[in-house]
Design a protein around this motif. Sequence first.
Motif, PDB file in Angstrom:
ATOM      1  N   ILE A  41       0.829  -1.205   0.000  1.00 43.64           N
ATOM      2  CA  ILE A  41       0.000   0.000   0.000  1.00 43.64           C
ATOM      3  C   ILE A  41       0.865   1.257   0.000  1.00 43.64           C
ATOM      4  CG2 ILE A  41      -1.632   1.341   1.377  1.00 43.64           C
ATOM      5  CD1 ILE A  41      -2.795  -1.029  -0.229  1.00 43.64           C
ATOM      6  N   PHE A  42       1.877   1.266   0.861  1.00 44.54           N
ATOM      7  CA  PHE A  42       2.740   2.439   0.917  1.00 44.54           C
ATOM      8  C   PHE A  42       3.557   2.580  -0.361  1.00 44.54           C
ATOM      9  CE2 PHE A  42       2.732   2.172   5.803  1.00 44.54           C
ATOM     10  CZ  PHE A  42       1.621   2.994   5.866  1.00 44.54           C
ATOM     11  N   GLY A  43       3.907   1.451  -0.972  1.00 47.13           N
ATOM     12  CA  GLY A  43       4.646   1.508  -2.237  1.00 47.13           C
ATOM     13  C   GLY A  43       3.827   2.160  -3.337  1.00 47.13           C
ATOM     14  N   VAL A  44       2.562   1.745  -3.474  1.00 47.34           N
ATOM     15  CA  VAL A  44       1.677   2.326  -4.493  1.00 47.34           C
ATOM     16  C   VAL A  44       1.437   3.810  -4.186  1.00 47.34           C
ATOM     17  CG1 VAL A  44      -0.637   2.253  -5.503  1.00 47.34           C
ATOM     18  CG2 VAL A  44       0.571   0.118  -5.017  1.00 47.34           C
ATOM     19  N   MET A  45       1.221   4.108  -2.913  1.00 48.27           N
ATOM     20  CA  MET A  45       0.966   5.494  -2.513  1.00 48.27           C
ATOM     21  C   MET A  45       2.165   6.387  -2.827  1.00 48.27           C
ATOM     22  SD  MET A  45       0.010   6.946   1.290  1.00 48.27           S
ATOM     23  CE  MET A  45      -1.214   5.681   1.505  1.00 48.27           C
ATOM     24  N   PHE A  46       3.361   5.883  -2.532  1.00 48.00           N
ATOM     25  CA  PHE A  46       4.558   6.685  -2.761  1.00 48.00           C
ATOM     26  C   PHE A  46       4.816   6.871  -4.247  1.00 48.00           C
ATOM     27  CE2 PHE A  46       9.355   7.018  -2.750  1.00 48.00           C
ATOM     28  CZ  PHE A  46       9.382   8.306  -2.256  1.00 48.00           C
ATOM     29  N   TYR A  47       4.556   5.829  -5.020  1.00 47.38           N
ATOM     30  CA  TYR A  47       4.758   5.965  -6.463  1.00 47.38           C
ATOM     31  C   TYR A  47       3.792   7.000  -7.027  1.00 47.38           C
ATOM     32  CZ  TYR A  47       6.151   4.713 -11.163  1.00 47.38           C
ATOM     33  OH  TYR A  47       6.662   4.759 -12.447  1.00 47.38           O
ATOM     34  N   LYS A  48       2.562   7.013  -6.534  1.00 42.62           N
ATOM     35  CA  LYS A  48       1.601   8.036  -6.963  1.00 42.62           C
ATOM     36  C   LYS A  48       2.148   9.435  -6.642  1.00 42.62           C
ATOM     37  CE  LYS A  48      -2.870   9.969  -5.497  1.00 42.62           C
ATOM     38  NZ  LYS A  48      -3.602  10.229  -6.736  1.00 42.62           N
ATOM     39  N   PHE A  49       2.699   9.583  -5.434  1.00 42.03           N
ATOM     40  CA  PHE A  49       3.255  10.873  -5.028  1.00 42.03           C
ATOM     41  C   PHE A  49       4.382  11.308  -5.960  1.00 42.03           C
ATOM     42  CE2 PHE A  49       6.824  12.847  -2.755  1.00 42.03           C
ATOM     43  CZ  PHE A  49       6.257  14.069  -2.416  1.00 42.03           C
ATOM     44  N   LEU A  50       5.337  10.398  -6.221  1.00 38.51           N
ATOM     45  CA  LEU A  50       6.475  10.734  -7.087  1.00 38.51           C
ATOM     46  C   LEU A  50       6.015  11.038  -8.508  1.00 38.51           C
ATOM     47  CD1 LEU A  50       9.102   8.050  -5.962  1.00 38.51           C
ATOM     48  CD2 LEU A  50       9.004  10.459  -5.297  1.00 38.51           C
ATOM     49  N   SER A  51       5.054  10.267  -8.966  1.00 40.23           N
ATOM     50  CA  SER A  51       4.551  10.449 -10.328  1.00 40.23           C
ATOM     51  C   SER A  51       3.863  11.800 -10.489  1.00 40.23           C
ATOM     52  CB  SER A  51       3.583   9.306 -10.654  1.00 40.23           C
ATOM     53  OG  SER A  51       3.075   9.438 -11.958  1.00 40.23           O
ATOM     54  N   GLU A  91      -3.983  21.680  -2.488  1.00 39.16           N
ATOM     55  CA  GLU A  91      -3.012  22.761  -2.573  1.00 39.16           C
ATOM     56  C   GLU A  91      -2.574  23.254  -1.201  1.00 39.16           C
ATOM     57  OE1 GLU A  91      -1.519  23.925  -5.254  1.00 39.16           O
ATOM     58  OE2 GLU A  91      -2.600  22.511  -6.519  1.00 39.16           O
ATOM     59  N   ASP A  92      -3.482  23.173  -0.218  1.00 36.48           N
ATOM     60  CA  ASP A  92      -3.205  23.749   1.088  1.00 36.48           C
ATOM     61  C   ASP A  92      -2.874  22.712   2.149  1.00 36.48           C
ATOM     62  OD1 ASP A  92      -3.790  26.329   0.111  1.00 36.48           O
ATOM     63  OD2 ASP A  92      -5.930  25.907   0.304  1.00 36.48           O
ATOM     64  N   ALA A  93      -2.912  21.468   1.817  1.00 34.43           N
ATOM     65  CA  ALA A  93      -2.657  20.438   2.829  1.00 34.43           C
ATOM     66  C   ALA A  93      -1.880  19.292   2.219  1.00 34.43           C
ATOM     67  CB  ALA A  93      -3.985  19.934   3.409  1.00 34.43           C
ATOM     68  N   ASP A  94      -1.006  18.731   3.014  1.00 38.58           N
ATOM     69  CA  ASP A  94      -0.202  17.602   2.566  1.00 38.58           C
ATOM     70  C   ASP A  94      -1.033  16.336   2.766  1.00 38.58           C
ATOM     71  OD1 ASP A  94       1.716  15.859   1.840  1.00 38.58           O
ATOM     72  OD2 ASP A  94       3.146  16.377   3.409  1.00 38.58           O
ATOM     73  N   MET A 148       7.155  12.170   1.263  1.00 38.89           N
ATOM     74  CA  MET A 148       5.731  12.461   1.083  1.00 38.89           C
ATOM     75  C   MET A 148       5.285  13.629   1.949  1.00 38.89           C
ATOM     76  SD  MET A 148       3.384   9.285   0.036  1.00 38.89           S
ATOM     77  CE  MET A 148       3.689   8.089   1.295  1.00 38.89           C
ATOM     78  N   HIS A 149       6.123  14.015   2.911  1.00 39.10           N
ATOM     79  CA  HIS A 149       5.877  15.252   3.657  1.00 39.10           C
ATOM     80  C   HIS A 149       6.658  16.418   3.038  1.00 39.10           C
ATOM     81  CE1 HIS A 149       4.034  12.679   6.736  1.00 39.10           C
ATOM     82  NE2 HIS A 149       3.430  13.777   7.115  1.00 39.10           N
ATOM     83  N   LYS A 150       7.046  16.230   1.768  1.00 35.38           N
ATOM     84  CA  LYS A 150       7.635  17.286   0.947  1.00 35.38           C
ATOM     85  C   LYS A 150       9.005  17.746   1.422  1.00 35.38           C
ATOM     86  CE  LYS A 150       3.083  18.743  -0.598  1.00 35.38           C
ATOM     87  NZ  LYS A 150       2.064  19.812  -0.694  1.00 35.38           N
ATOM     88  N   VAL A 151       9.740  16.844   2.066  1.00 39.10           N
ATOM     89  CA  VAL A 151      11.141  17.128   2.374  1.00 39.10           C
ATOM     90  C   VAL A 151      11.948  16.811   1.120  1.00 39.10           C
ATOM     91  CG1 VAL A 151      13.105  16.588   3.846  1.00 39.10           C
ATOM     92  CG2 VAL A 151      10.786  16.519   4.802  1.00 39.10           C
ATOM     93  N   GLU A 152      12.735  17.769   0.661  1.00 42.64           N
ATOM     94  CA  GLU A 152      13.526  17.562  -0.563  1.00 42.64           C
ATOM     95  C   GLU A 152      14.616  16.521  -0.325  1.00 42.64           C
ATOM     96  OE1 GLU A 152      12.910  18.734  -3.455  1.00 42.64           O
ATOM     97  OE2 GLU A 152      11.297  20.128  -2.896  1.00 42.64           O
TER      98      GLU A 152
END
Length: 529
Positions: A31-41, A161-164, A262-266
């Motif tokens: 689940i986290f793998g699919v979620m993270f790939y969605k985020f990166l994509s 846009e306003d929430a992670d 996923m918390h937008k840390v570069e």
Amino acid sequence: MALTSEREAMIWKTLNDTRGKIEPSEYKNYIFGVMFYKFLSEKAQAWLKGVLRGETWAAVWQQDSDKASEFMQRTLGYVIRPGDMFSDWVAAINEDKFNIMMVSDAMVHFDQGVSPEAKNDFAGIFADMDLTSSRLGANAQTRTATMMDWINLMNKIELDEDADVLGDLYEYLIGMFAANSGAKAGEFYTPHQVSDIMARILTAGRENLEEYSLYDPTMGSGSLLLTTASYMKNAGVRGAIKYYGQEWITTTYNLARMNLMMHKVEYNDINLRNADTLNSDWPDGVVDGVDNPRMFDAVMANPPYSQNWDNQNREDDPRFRFGVAPKSKADYAFLLHSLYHLKNDGRMAIVLPHGVLFRGGTEAKIRKKLFDNHNIVAIIGLPEKIFTNTGIPTIIMVLEKNRATDDVLFIDASKGFEKQKNSNKLRQRDIDKIVSTYLARKDLDKYAHVATMDEIHDNDYNLNIPRYVDTFEEEEPVDTAKLLESMKSVSDEERQLTAELKDMMADLVVTHPEDQQILDNLKGVLDYE
């Protein structure tokens, strides 16, 4: 759309409906793998939208794939090829063209496209997703159907846009998987209430620092790092906060990498390592015979409690100059490692079992040296059953390297909690009370005490909290006259009931000799009474 508790509950229910035979501790990896790939994509697509100026990613890739790959790598640290985007998977599902091999191929391509500078952040991050596992389905067709369910679910989660949103959902699901994974949850999860206490203490008075460095030597899923950073003014500013962490379990290390990003840390601000913290020092430490450790503004840790470790030949390790922790209890080894990497003006907080406060032997010697060196700032006793993997009560110990004072603040917060089904939970008012008491650093009746050096000397360096915070509550005095009156009332009622029972027994007609014997015995008992 913001992430509400209703949406969280809906997503968790849907996940359980699609889990099948997979255990929660393993299911989370998919689940986290699919979620993270969605985020990166989606991050890649948002960036491409701003730089391609009307051209399509497929057209740019077709013209020169090497140049296109380098183009994305420079900014993102990774490459997602045309056709490998999460949205491409969704489109294929809608067109009835999806196959699980699309996901498998995308993962391979992703690993190939990670830039050398970002290897530590991205390489092997999807390795825990075994797409050939029979637990996903008996054949490729059923595994494809399972993956389609997960992709469709993740597709319903929109970025705000306003929430992670994805980051918040990730944190929520980590907690839910922890609550449903039993003892294994301790490998990756610190309850947010505990993280919040530690973060507020670590950052108090330092929120406006332009630059801030964090280190968690037993980082689990990285939540302690993120919670601490969230209290800093420059959280989210690229380059302002540097995140360092180490984790022995590879799966958990992958969770942490995903969590931070996923918390937008570069990725440039992340420096995480998959290794044994106690086995060899990191970051830096002794290099070519010279001790040159990297120091941090804040160090936080929730290490495994009283874990076995290899304590042989550690006497020359500069981390353990106050002593080498027993082989069967690594608690002080983790503490000393953390303190070693703290800046002279830094602050650290660590969760430990109560035993570190009073156990003898080498631990007592280490405890004495920490106290004599003025390192121990505060000891906070927490309630039992607030961690998912253990019911034992724990403490938060706060330490600094160079203190002008030598007193120690003791807080007994063990009785402030909300009881839940199988656990206890710190309420917001409990958290606020702990933090405000720490900051005030004053005695509070039956809750907190600032102990002097003489008091601790007199207790032979035993730091057990009840020696310093008296929480005994005297019982109200007994009203003897009222008690005697109550006893008389009960006695009168008993005599009345006995008399009524005798009258009822006198009216009984007995037809069997054995019954008559029982009746006679009962009358004898009543007469005796």
